[in-house]
Design an enzyme around this catalytic site. Structure first.
Site, PDB file in Angstrom:
ATOM      1  N   LEU A 228       0.822  -1.212   0.000  1.00  0.00           N
ATOM      2  CA  LEU A 228       0.000   0.000   0.000  1.00  0.00           C
ATOM      3  C   LEU A 228       0.859   1.267   0.000  1.00  0.00           C
ATOM      4  CD1 LEU A 228      -2.807  -1.178   2.454  1.00  0.00           C
ATOM      5  CD2 LEU A 228      -2.780  -1.272  -0.031  1.00  0.00           C
ATOM      6  N   ASP A 229       0.891   1.980   1.138  1.00  0.00           N
ATOM      7  CA  ASP A 229       1.580   3.274   1.185  1.00  0.00           C
ATOM      8  C   ASP A 229       3.001   3.166   1.719  1.00  0.00           C
ATOM      9  OD1 ASP A 229      -0.621   4.831   0.227  1.00  0.00           O
ATOM     10  OD2 ASP A 229      -1.584   4.533   2.167  1.00  0.00           O
ATOM     11  N   GLU A 230       3.638   2.025   1.532  1.00  0.00           N
ATOM     12  CA  GLU A 230       4.958   1.803   2.104  1.00  0.00           C
ATOM     13  C   GLU A 230       6.033   1.563   1.045  1.00  0.00           C
ATOM     14  OE1 GLU A 230       4.841  -1.079   5.249  1.00  0.00           O
ATOM     15  OE2 GLU A 230       2.873  -0.413   5.926  1.00  0.00           O
TER      16      GLU A 230
END
Length: 289
Positions: A228-230
């Site tokens: 995801l946002d990593e």
């Protein structure tokens, strides 16, 4: 090879003599080195180089250059890529409801500040079609639900592949892309989000930030991965705020930072300034381009 700027990106285990071997290789083939940027990660013993070359006056073809460079690269364990600067990258922008990033990217594109071809805008809502019309960019409305997600992503992939899209920009596309989709475009999807993650997830993060009394807000642009946002971070920025800031002003300041951070990240990608190593992005500064 005609007169053009050629960019090599190289990563490999750190070892003695790399600069001499690489630069001598290009010198022997008649290239003029315009810039040579390097970075050594002493913790991981890894070496990174971005070298820009003027091909004016060389008598070597692209195929011959790559074949001969491979002979240098293999024993030194190079992971490398080359860009000849002879074609603009094709870009697709994915967006949902929010318009600030879309407006900013299209304005920069039309003014020639982003060296690319924006081939299309894809949205799961029809709300921002008028912006696409304003900038004369094709707009595709592809709604999605939980039940239709797989089919919708297949439609998106077909659009991207048919139009030979090189880079996908998620300019606040508020859908979680599947692993299959992301892995189809490795290091070719850039996402933008506010800097409150993972602290203030979900809806209305600026209200949560206000209630917590945050003193810094910002934005992060990164390559999309399965986590995801990593993914590898390309660009970030922050701005101090005070107790006088309301949720509305926080949101406005956050939107302004998002625009700058996303535009810088996209420009770095288009300009071949990034080498991804694991979950880190090595971003070389502009060198007089």
């Amino acid at each position: 090879m005609k007169s053009q700027v050629v960019t090599f990106l190289i990563k490999c285990p750190d070892q003695k003599g790399l600069v001499a071997k690489i630069t001598n290789f290009f010198f022997e083939r008649g290239f003029n080195i315009l810039s040579c940027q390097q970075y050594v990660n002493s913790i991981e013993d890894k070496y990174f180089m971005r070298v820009r070359l003027n091909a004016d006056g060389t008598n070597i073809s692209k195929k011959e250059l790559e074949k001969s460079f491979l002979k240098l690269a293999e024993p030194l364990q190079f992971d490398w890529s080359v860009n000849y600067g002879d074609k603009k990258q094709n870009v697709a922008i994915m967006v949902s409801h929010t318009s600030h990033n879309l407006y900013d990217l299209l304005e920069r594109y039309k003014e020639g500040r982003l060296d690319c071809n924006v081939k299309m805008i894809i949205s799961n809502h029809d709300k921002l079609r008028h912006i696409a019309d304003m900038f004369d960019v094709p707009f595709y409305h592809l709604p999605v639900t939980k039940e239709t997600k797989q089919d919708q992503e297949a439609q998106v992939k077909q659009l991207l592949d048919t139009n030979e899209v090189d880079l996908v920009i998620m300019a606040r596309y508020m859908q979680i892309l599947s692993s299959d989709f992301i892995n189809h475009y490795p290091e070719r999807i850039i996402n933008i989000h506010h800097s409150f993650l993972p602290a203030f997830q979900g809806a209305n993060p600026y209200k949560k930030a206000y209630e917590r009394g945050v003193k810094l807000i910002g934005a992060t642009a990164h390559y999309a991965t399965e986590d995801l946002d990593e993914g590898p971070i390309i660009e970030q920025d922050v701005k101090p705020v005070t107790h006088e800031s309301t949720p509305t002003t926080l949101k406005r300041i956050g939107a302004d930072i998002e625009k700058l951070v996303l535009a810088r990240a996209v420009k770095c990608h288009l300009n071949n300034q990034i080498i991804v190593s694991g979950n880190r992005a090595i971003v070389f500064p502009e060198a007089g381009e």
